[in-house]
Design a protein around this motif. Structure first.
Motif, PDB file in Angstrom:
ATOM      1  N   ASP A  25      84.913  29.751  61.508  1.00  0.00           N
ATOM      2  CA  ASP A  25      84.606  31.276  61.603  1.00  0.00           C
ATOM      3  C   ASP A  25      84.077  31.553  62.885  1.00  0.00           C
ATOM      4  N   VAL A  26      85.199  31.159  63.994  1.00  0.00           N
ATOM      5  CA  VAL A  26      85.762  31.673  65.237  1.00  0.00           C
ATOM      6  C   VAL A  26      86.225  32.656  65.787  1.00  0.00           C
ATOM      7  N   VAL A  27      85.718  33.833  65.280  1.00  0.00           N
ATOM      8  CA  VAL A  27      86.187  34.954  66.388  1.00  0.00           C
ATOM      9  C   VAL A  27      85.376  36.089  65.897  1.00  0.00           C
ATOM     10  N   ALA A  28      85.589  36.795  66.822  1.00  0.00           N
ATOM     11  CA  ALA A  28      84.738  37.887  66.959  1.00  0.00           C
ATOM     12  C   ALA A  28      85.914  38.551  67.033  1.00  0.00           C
ATOM     13  N   ILE A  29      85.641  40.392  66.547  1.00  0.00           N
ATOM     14  CA  ILE A  29      86.077  41.629  66.981  1.00  0.00           C
ATOM     15  C   ILE A  29      85.087  42.207  67.786  1.00  0.00           C
ATOM     16  N   ARG A  30      86.121  43.119  68.686  1.00  0.00           N
ATOM     17  CA  ARG A  30      86.115  44.074  69.672  1.00  0.00           C
ATOM     18  C   ARG A  30      85.443  45.657  68.327  1.00  0.00           C
ATOM     19  N   PHE A  31      84.534  45.794  68.742  1.00  0.00           N
ATOM     20  CA  PHE A  31      84.690  47.641  67.728  1.00  0.00           C
ATOM     21  C   PHE A  31      85.194  48.305  68.608  1.00  0.00           C
ATOM     22  N   TYR A  32      85.998  49.051  67.655  1.00  0.00           N
ATOM     23  CA  TYR A  32      86.212  50.897  68.190  1.00  0.00           C
ATOM     24  C   TYR A  32      85.203  51.429  68.813  1.00  0.00           C
ATOM     25  N   CYS A  33      84.583  51.759  68.326  1.00  0.00           N
ATOM     26  CA  CYS A  33      83.360  52.667  68.358  1.00  0.00           C
ATOM     27  C   CYS A  33      82.850  51.919  69.818  1.00  0.00           C
ATOM     28  N   CYS A  34      82.419  50.801  70.157  1.00  0.00           N
ATOM     29  CA  CYS A  34      81.980  50.924  71.614  1.00  0.00           C
ATOM     30  C   CYS A  34      82.606  49.787  72.176  1.00  0.00           C
ATOM     31  N   ARG A  35      83.878  49.173  71.952  1.00  0.00           N
ATOM     32  CA  ARG A  35      84.505  48.256  72.553  1.00  0.00           C
ATOM     33  C   ARG A  35      84.009  47.199  73.259  1.00  0.00           C
ATOM     34  N   GLU A  36      83.045  46.380  72.153  1.00  0.00           N
ATOM     35  CA  GLU A  36      81.518  45.942  72.515  1.00  0.00           C
ATOM     36  C   GLU A  36      82.059  44.428  71.237  1.00  0.00           C
TER      37      GLU A  36
END
Length: 106
Positions: A25-36
């Protein structure tokens, strides 16, 4: 890209969180809504003050996934084609993440 900030309930420097903390579990997602960046959809739901939005298919060429091992940012399409491993450092990604793709990528 070691300066990328990952928000939410992160528990280690490789972006594992309180919800998903296996060796892969070594990924993070940049959420489209907030770019975070967040480690997972549950971290976003708990910490963000808005509903999540998925990345439109026409923007899948944009960086939206962070490898927690090498800190490389991957385009959505690059991540989806990566066969559960980082195309830059070959770190193994959790293949179970594919069960949540619909929460991140429209």
């Amino acid at each position: 890209m070691s300066g990328v900030q990952v928000r939410g309930a992160v528990v280690d420097e490789q972006t594992r969180c309180v919800h998903y903390a296996s060796a892969r579990d070594v990924v993070a997602i940049r959420f489209y809504c907030c770019r975070e960046y967040y480690p997972c959809h549950r971290c976003h739901a708990e910490a963000a003050e808005h509903p999540a939005q998925t990345w439109p298919r026409e923007l899948w060429d944009r960086p939206a996934v962070l490898c927690g091992v090498c800190r490389s940012e991957l385009a959505v399409a690059e991540y989806l084609d990566a066969d559960s491993k980082c195309p830059r450092c070959s770190a193994a990604f959790n293949p179970g993440c594919s069960l949540h793709q619909h929460l991140y990528f429209g």
